[in-house]
Enzyme design. Structure first.
Site, short mmCIF file in Angstrom:
data_model
loop_
_atom_site.label_atom_id
_atom_site.label_comp_id
_atom_site.label_asym_id
_atom_site.label_seq_id
_atom_site.Cartn_x
_atom_site.Cartn_y
_atom_site.Cartn_z
N HIS A 24 0.97 -1.23 -0.04
CA HIS A 24 0.00 0.00 0.08
C HIS A 24 0.76 1.15 -0.12
CE1 HIS A 24 0.73 -0.44 4.28
NE2 HIS A 24 0.31 0.79 4.65
N ASP A 55 6.01 4.43 5.17
CA ASP A 55 6.73 3.65 6.04
C ASP A 55 6.84 2.26 4.85
OD1 ASP A 55 3.78 3.32 6.86
OD2 ASP A 55 4.67 1.95 8.15
N HIS A 56 6.06 2.27 4.11
CA HIS A 56 6.10 0.78 3.11
C HIS A 56 6.61 1.20 1.85
CE1 HIS A 56 3.57 -1.50 5.98
NE2 HIS A 56 3.17 -0.24 6.27
N HIS A 108 4.14 -4.73 10.94
CA HIS A 108 4.63 -3.88 11.98
C HIS A 108 4.69 -4.91 13.33
CE1 HIS A 108 4.45 0.04 10.47
NE2 HIS A 108 3.62 -0.38 9.81
N HIS A 156 -7.28 -0.52 5.40
CA HIS A 156 -6.44 0.21 6.02
C HIS A 156 -6.21 1.58 4.90
CE1 HIS A 156 -2.79 1.31 8.20
NE2 HIS A 156 -2.09 1.18 7.05
N ASP A 210 -0.32 -3.92 6.15
CA ASP A 210 -0.90 -3.37 7.47
C ASP A 210 -2.57 -3.90 7.51
OD1 ASP A 210 1.50 -2.31 7.99
OD2 ASP A 210 0.85 -0.26 7.66
N HIS A 227 1.45 3.97 2.00
CA HIS A 227 2.21 4.71 3.12
C HIS A 227 3.46 4.74 2.95
CE1 HIS A 227 -1.72 4.17 5.64
NE2 HIS A 227 -1.98 5.10 4.97
FE FE Z 1 2.66 0.58 8.07
ZN ZN Z 2 0.06 1.44 6.49
#
Ligand code: FE
Ligand code: ZN
Length: 255
Positions: free
Chosen positions: A56, A60-61, A171, A114, A133, A58
């Site tokens: 996805h 952090d990915h 995570h 999400h 996530d 985001h």
């Molecule tokens: Fe994440």
């Molecule tokens: Zn995420």
């Protein structure tokens, strides 16, 4: 035919995952959370990056996409529904798509909630899924973009995978998730045992992941929202599965 899998910590609480097909040399990074951590993992294994699979959009990915592609020439595969938000994407995939990675077939499952375009990857021959996530150990992602019903349907899709599937998630939230899960099902023996195991692992700074579908079916209150005992515990015996999921998600959001 062997798919080697290497999981390592990245950022503050993300996991990076590398998968490597020993026959073809194919090496894919599941998401791209942190360039330096991924490069270090590649060096440690002596693997050369050929692909990135994004779950996805985001940051952090996806934040390592552009730099890793520039450095390695890797191909980047990611969700059709979020293509515009993902840097350096080469191939867009969606529900039911299947593609070849080394000698392995990868199946794409859309698991929105999400984020609206979130996807998961399932490799049947290796009995492994990468769910980003959408699901965590004893937890699930926050429902930022979708609805509770949408997220429940995504978890139901993951529930249907073979029970012995290894599941890699984005995570390390397991310990807090276990604590919350016990507020929903204080008498669930499998959950109590797993919470104790997780405390021991975290006490030694060890990862609690990957998980399996079987473990989540037994201990994850979000995944168990359809179970009569969970509905009863919440005083919602006749509610729809997604409504029970929604109640649990709302409680966790406010916890
Ligand atoms: Fe994440
Ligand atoms: Zn995420």
């Amino acid at each position: 035919m062997t798919l080697k899998i290497h999981q390592f910590p990245a950022r503050s609480d993300n996991y990076g995952v590398l998968i490597h097909d020993t026959e073809t040399g194919m090496t894919a990074s599941i998401d791209a959370p942190e360039v330096s951590a991924i490069k270090q993992a590649l060096d440690a294994k002596g693997w050369r990056l050929t692909h990135i699979l994004n779950t996805h959009h985001h940051q952090d990915h996806t934040e390592g996409n552009a730099a890793l592609k520039e450095e390695t020439g890797c191909e980047i595969i990611g969700p059709l529904g979020e293509a515009a938000k993902i840097p350096a994407l080469d191939h867009q995939v969606g529900e039911g798509d299947m593609f070849r990675l080394g000698n392995f077939d990868v199946q794409v499952l859309e698991t929105p909630g999400h984020t609206l375009g979130h996807i998961s990857y399932f490799i049947p021959e290796a009995k492994v899924a990468f769910v980003g996530d959408t699901m965590f150990a004893m937890g699930c992602g926050r429902v930022f973009e979708g609805s509770h019903e949408m997220m429940w349907n995504s978890l139901a899709k993951l529930r249907a995978l073979p029970a012995d599937t290894s599941v890699y998630v984005g995570h390390e939230y397991t310990q807090a998730n276990a604590e919350f899960a016990l507020t929903i099902e204080p008498d669930n023996a499998a959950l109590k045992a797993r919470a104790a195991e997780v405390d021991a692992l975290r006490g030694q700074d060890k990862p609690t992941l990957p998980t399996t579908i079987a473990k989540e079916l037994a201990t994850n209150p979000f995944v168990r929202a359809c179970e009569p005992e969970v509905k009863a515990a919440l005083g919602m015996p006749d509610a729809a599965d997604w409504q029970v999921f929604g109640e649990i998600r709302t409680r966790k959001d406010n916890a």
